[in-house]
Design an enzyme around this catalytic site. Sequence first.
Site, PDB file in Angstrom:
ATOM      1  N   HIS A 121      37.513  33.004  30.524  1.00 20.01           N
ATOM      2  CA  HIS A 121      36.098  32.804  30.220  1.00 20.01           C
ATOM      3  C   HIS A 121      35.417  34.123  29.838  1.00 20.01           C
ATOM      4  O   HIS A 121      35.737  35.189  30.359  1.00 20.01           O
ATOM      5  CB  HIS A 121      35.372  32.174  31.412  1.00 20.01           C
ATOM      6  CG  HIS A 121      35.451  32.979  32.670  1.00 20.01           C
ATOM      7  ND1 HIS A 121      34.580  34.008  32.952  1.00 20.01           N
ATOM      8  CD2 HIS A 121      36.290  32.888  33.726  1.00 20.01           C
ATOM      9  CE1 HIS A 121      34.874  34.526  34.130  1.00 20.01           C
ATOM     10  NE2 HIS A 121      35.913  33.869  34.625  1.00 20.01           N
ATOM     11  N   ASP A 122      34.519  34.031  28.878  1.00 15.87           N
ATOM     12  CA  ASP A 122      33.659  35.138  28.443  1.00 15.87           C
ATOM     13  C   ASP A 122      34.428  36.268  27.760  1.00 15.87           C
ATOM     14  O   ASP A 122      33.879  37.366  27.569  1.00 15.87           O
ATOM     15  CB  ASP A 122      32.851  35.712  29.616  1.00 15.87           C
ATOM     16  CG  ASP A 122      31.994  34.660  30.299  1.00 15.87           C
ATOM     17  OD1 ASP A 122      31.028  34.199  29.663  1.00 15.87           O
ATOM     18  OD2 ASP A 122      32.310  34.278  31.448  1.00 15.87           O
ATOM     19  N   GLY A 139      38.894  36.986  32.909  1.00 15.27           N
ATOM     20  CA  GLY A 139      37.561  36.796  32.353  1.00 15.27           C
ATOM     21  C   GLY A 139      36.913  38.093  31.890  1.00 15.27           C
ATOM     22  O   GLY A 139      37.227  39.174  32.381  1.00 15.27           O
TER      23      GLY A 139
END
Length: 262
Positions: A121-122, A139
Amino acid sequence: MSRIHPTAIIEQGAEIGEDVEIGPYAVVGAHVTIGARTTIGSHSVIEGHTTLGVDNRIGHYASVGGRPQDMKYQGEPTRLEIGDRNTIREFTTIHTGTVQDAGVTTLGDDNWIMAYVHIGHDCRVGSHAILSSNAQMAGHVVIGDWAIVGGMSGVHQFVRIGEHSMLGGASALVQDIPPFVIAAGNKAEPHGVNVEGLRRRGFSPDAISALRTAYRLLYKNGLSLEDAKAQLRELAAAGGDGDAAVKTLVDFIEASQRGIIR
């Protein structure tokens, strides 16, 4: 005209561009947009608030746009944005962002993502990057243009991998790799300038020479990081062909939050 296998599941609301091919048993979620001439392999799942540009190639059994592996995630409509002409091979997993960051995971254009890669994520992946098989990004990782991440490597959350750098296979990366630098090992350490890669991409001999000088200042002359940065700033203002590249290196180091590999 798009070619969608009759066993594929396309949820209502999905937007499918022209000449898209979707293989057997693939699933495309309601909030997905797929650009023209993209191919989705059999048994792949494209879900979440995910946008794919044109001419992408998604391998079989890929999972794209899944929920973040973050215990703080509470179902917010975070996003995944993928550019054009990316190859994303079999069993790759790419997750959407979180509201604790910008809320979006991004891939640029012309990336080569090999089998079993994980992009958490991100993450922000630039363009023309190569992520070799089984490379694992935690992440919030940032990967610059033309960077290479070796197979079986693990990258700690919030780490940055500079443009035109290379991380060797089976490495553990817990701090930033400056642009143009080769790194490898557990934990990853610097091993010189990515000279061959820079030559292939058209960097001049003078620019490569300036980067080699910068590398010596940073890693070979026994200077403290602050003293090395001061001399790098002087080198970046020397008026040579390598000024822009050295400035890119200095700017990256000064922006580092986790520190650079030493």
